[in-house]
Design an enzyme around this catalytic site. Structure first.
Site, mmCIF file in Angstrom:
data_model
loop_
_atom_site.group_PDB
_atom_site.id
_atom_site.type_symbol
_atom_site.label_atom_id
_atom_site.label_comp_id
_atom_site.label_asym_id
_atom_site.label_seq_id
_atom_site.Cartn_x
_atom_site.Cartn_y
_atom_site.Cartn_z
ATOM 1 N N LYS A 78 0.804 -1.237 0.000
ATOM 2 C CA LYS A 78 0.000 0.000 0.000
ATOM 3 C C LYS A 78 0.831 1.278 0.000
ATOM 4 O O LYS A 78 0.287 2.366 0.199
ATOM 5 C CB LYS A 78 -0.955 0.022 1.202
ATOM 6 C CG LYS A 78 -1.951 -1.121 1.242
ATOM 7 C CD LYS A 78 -2.957 -1.029 0.119
ATOM 8 C CE LYS A 78 -4.027 -2.104 0.227
ATOM 9 N NZ LYS A 78 -5.009 -2.036 -0.893
ATOM 10 N N ASP A 121 0.017 -1.523 -19.347
ATOM 11 C CA ASP A 121 0.394 -1.795 -17.956
ATOM 12 C C ASP A 121 -0.871 -1.794 -17.107
ATOM 13 O O ASP A 121 -1.218 -0.808 -16.452
ATOM 14 C CB ASP A 121 1.377 -0.734 -17.473
ATOM 15 C CG ASP A 121 2.074 -1.135 -16.184
ATOM 16 O OD1 ASP A 121 1.552 -2.029 -15.484
ATOM 17 O OD2 ASP A 121 3.139 -0.570 -15.876
ATOM 18 N N TYR A 124 -3.976 3.378 -10.376
ATOM 19 C CA TYR A 124 -4.361 4.772 -10.554
ATOM 20 C C TYR A 124 -5.879 4.931 -10.603
ATOM 21 O O TYR A 124 -6.426 5.913 -10.090
ATOM 22 C CB TYR A 124 -3.721 5.333 -11.829
ATOM 23 C CG TYR A 124 -2.218 5.271 -11.821
ATOM 24 C CD1 TYR A 124 -1.491 5.529 -10.667
ATOM 25 C CD2 TYR A 124 -1.505 4.950 -12.974
ATOM 26 C CE1 TYR A 124 -0.112 5.476 -10.647
ATOM 27 C CE2 TYR A 124 -0.121 4.897 -12.970
ATOM 28 C CZ TYR A 124 0.572 5.153 -11.808
ATOM 29 O OH TYR A 124 1.934 5.090 -11.803
#
Length: 257
Positions: free
Chosen positions: A186, A215, A222
């Site tokens: 994380k 990717d 994201y």
């Protein structure tokens, strides 16, 4: 996870670094109180803290503290800057068959020079290098930086075209890297949250970054952080030059809503 986080395209090249001095000094930052607000002083600039009672490490406050990790701005000390260069070099260096150690050391030195260049040539409210470290209470000499991300205030029209007309600038996120031994814990998520906090401190509502189109791991990271794909590299960059296609991802910072 280096391939997930390879977003480091604005590291200056050697020809851009000729004016960069190699001697590194402390930034002389510190916390003070102005009108009841906690402010951080960095190289003569005052920036309001994101928390009413900021934690301190030496003269630096933490932007985020969660999941076992803390994120703060880089302290401009030679040893800490070398640690940042090590983290990014480990993430972005492409191994070669012969003399790999030599080329790694060369690449790490180039990353360090690029970091020094950006720190010296950018106002402190336009560029920041954020670093992650463990929450455990240890002495400064025992602290280990485990993650890094660069943030820069930009106004590239190709990005602004995807933002509302009133948006004149945005925070560009790049160079995010995590030490190999600490990946999948994380840290990258916490670093991205720190970018959100800093965008609020700097009064910027939108953040942007780029990721390779294929990717999927990075794009999932994201997307989980609130970024959305809005465009991709033009065909001439990928078909003619042969570079991997990247996508532009944008986020409206939730701290503003």
């Amino acid at each position: 996870m280096a391939h997930l986080l390879a977003n480091h395209h604005n590291i200056p090249r050697r020809w851009e670094l000729q004016k960069c001095r190699t001697k590194l000094k402390d930034c002389g930052g510190g916390w003070t109180n102005i009108g009841g607000r906690q402010m951080v002083r960095v190289r003569g600039f005052m920036v309001q803290s994101s928390a009413s009672s900021p934690e301190k490490v030496g003269s630096v406050g933490y932007l985020v503290n969660e999941c076992g990790w803390k994120v703060r701005r880089l302290v401009e000390k030679a040893d800490e800057m070398r640690m940042v260069a090590q983290v990014q070099a480990e993430a972005f260096h492409v191994p070669v068959a012969l003399f790999n150690d030599f080329f790694f050391d060369f690449f790490q030195a180039e990353v360090l020079s690029g970091l020094a260049y950006k720190l010296r040539s950018s106002p402190p409210n336009r560029y920041a290098c954020l670093v992650a470290e463990a929450m455990a209470n240890v002495s400064d000499s025992q602290k280990e930086l485990v993650g890094v991300v660069d943030v820069t205030v930009l106004r590239d029209q190709t990005v602004l075209d995807h933002l509302p007309p009133e948006a004149e600038e945005y925070l560009y996120v790049s160079g995010i890297a995590v030490l190999k031994a600490f990946r999948r814990q994380k840290i990258a998520t916490v670093l991205l949250k720190a970018c959100d906090v800093l965008s609020t401190v700097w009064g910027l509502e939108y953040l942007a970054l780029r990721a390779y189109e294929d990717d999927l791991g990075a794009r999932k990271l994201y997307t989980s952080a609130g970024y959305e794909v809005v465009s991709g590299d033009p065909p001439w960059l990928t078909t003619w030059i042969g570079r991997k296609r990247r996508v532009l991802m944008i986020k409206q910072c939730s701290l503003h809503t």
